[in-house]
Design a protein around this motif. Sequence first.
Motif, PDB file in Angstrom:
ATOM      1  N   PHE A 331       0.849  -1.117   0.060  1.00 19.07           N
ATOM      2  CA  PHE A 331      -0.138  -0.180  -0.016  1.00 19.07           C
ATOM      3  C   PHE A 331       0.788   1.230  -0.195  1.00 19.07           C
ATOM      4  O   PHE A 331       1.908   1.428   0.852  1.00 19.07           O
ATOM      5  CB  PHE A 331      -0.821   0.068   1.172  1.00 19.07           C
ATOM      6  N   ASP A 356      -1.988   5.083  -3.223  1.00 17.87           N
ATOM      7  CA  ASP A 356      -3.172   4.650  -2.606  1.00 17.87           C
ATOM      8  C   ASP A 356      -3.702   5.974  -1.714  1.00 17.87           C
ATOM      9  O   ASP A 356      -4.730   5.929  -1.379  1.00 17.87           O
ATOM     10  CB  ASP A 356      -2.916   3.446  -1.698  1.00 17.87           C
ATOM     11  N   GLN A 410      -7.979   3.197   5.765  1.00 14.62           N
ATOM     12  CA  GLN A 410      -7.629   3.060   4.271  1.00 14.62           C
ATOM     13  C   GLN A 410      -7.361   1.663   4.051  1.00 14.62           C
ATOM     14  O   GLN A 410      -7.738   0.917   3.099  1.00 14.62           O
ATOM     15  CB  GLN A 410      -6.868   4.252   3.658  1.00 14.62           C
ATOM     16  N   SER A 414      -9.234  -0.970   1.889  1.00 10.35           N
ATOM     17  CA  SER A 414      -8.634  -1.696   0.740  1.00 10.35           C
ATOM     18  C   SER A 414      -8.637  -3.078   0.681  1.00 10.35           C
ATOM     19  O   SER A 414      -8.685  -3.962  -0.152  1.00 10.35           O
ATOM     20  CB  SER A 414      -7.305  -1.383   0.233  1.00 10.35           C
ATOM     21  N   ASP A 415      -8.879  -3.538   2.186  1.00  7.72           N
ATOM     22  CA  ASP A 415      -8.836  -5.065   2.075  1.00  7.72           C
ATOM     23  C   ASP A 415      -9.873  -5.513   3.401  1.00  7.72           C
ATOM     24  O   ASP A 415      -9.494  -5.681   4.377  1.00  7.72           O
ATOM     25  CB  ASP A 415      -7.523  -5.631   2.616  1.00  7.72           C
TER      26      ASP A 415
END
Length: 425
Positions: A331, A356, A410, A414-415
């Motif tokens: 990331f 990102d 974040q 993202s996951d």
Amino acid sequence: MHALKNKRILLGVTGGIAAYKSAILARRLIDAGATVRVVMSAGAQAFIQPLTFQALTGNPVHTDLLDPAAEAAMGHIELARWADCILIAPASANTLARLAHGFADDLLSTLCLASDAPLFVAPAMNRLMWQNPATVHNCEVLASRGVGFIGPGDGAQACGETGSGRLLEPEDIRDSLIARLQQTDAGDRATPDTRLLLNGQKLLITAGPTREAIDPVRFISNHSSGKMGFAIAEAAVAMGASVTLVAGPVNLQADPAIRRIDVVSADEMLSAVMDNVSGSTVFISVAAVSDYRLEQVMDQKIKKSQDQMQLSLVRNPDILKSVSTLEKRPFCVGFAAETENVEAHARAKLQHKQLDMIAANHVAQPGNPVFGSDTNALDVYWPADNGHESIPSGSKQQVAQALLLVLARQLAASDPSDTDASGKH
Ligand code: PMT
């Protein structure tokens, strides 16, 4: 150096071969100005004599919970109240388990329960004991309650194996304790809520300026002090991350729990980053990398023979973009030092460098150049829904903590598979 002046430190020593290093640690804490009282577990006394600590600290050593003579001199509740902080070094696997479960069947565990002073542990054990899920769980429980971990380090172990679980060197434990206590005093320390926020994350961070040689005595550089990057590295460690910090030439000490690699030029920074990026889950590029270097560095010092001189410069590699364009990439978080049109320039870099997230600082504000100063404020942008969050002005330590909270959210977004709603991994 009297960074621990007027601090009353209760040093807990528990069983393990590393207990001999605690004698040196006691000495180092006293050298730094602390008053030290030692509490030894039964296991510790199998490795080192109480008399050693008594001679080094000038204070009687406490070993028994139910000893009438010791209780008459300084009772265990009094001892618990006396401490400004409790440091257990070495902290054995057994001690961590007992602390996690709130045992109170010996003097040290009772003192830890009966004190509200900050508690720090410097674990030391065989690498498999350290990796055992039971120990991992106990550490998570302790960390969630605000216990600070100092180490362990990696390397050769007394049992003949190599790996993580070594007691850090006494000087490193002392320096880490000083740094953590300073954070506590300044109110900048991670709270119990954030202490595990980055647990399991492996952060690679660059900080400071780079220097590009002109000749053997001159160079091109900038005013970055490294303070912002070091503050992020330290806040990340306090939130449970393992951190590798690639630092340009700066005048700063890092918490010993941080793996630090010193470099000078942009080329060296690129090599150190590429050598260490594999396995990293997050890359934060805080360094102010010189955009250009000399096409040809002079072997000899340039003489003042001409009124005018031209230097031919070539572009340096873009370290951040080299990472963000890797096939298997972490990331990626960039920084942007902007003097005008902050959002537009930051978003352009976010897109162009395929990031990102980007943290923009306004480096042309009257009274705060950001470069070299102790304070900062950030505007953080990310691509999804034109995301934006402002981090108000504060010490670089406070700003670093706030930035890592945004990062944790974040990462979670993202996951989504490995998080809960609070952003915890
Ligand atoms: O060190 P301090 O005194 O605490 O100051 C902190 C800081 C102002 C240096 C820091 O907060 C900051 O803004 N760092 C980035 C400064 C910068 O170089 O910005 P940039 O807009 O030129 O670069 C954008 C991004 O690309 C940055 O993440 C930078 O690290 C990266 N970059 C830039 C050039 C290059 N050749 N390689 C890079 O990786």
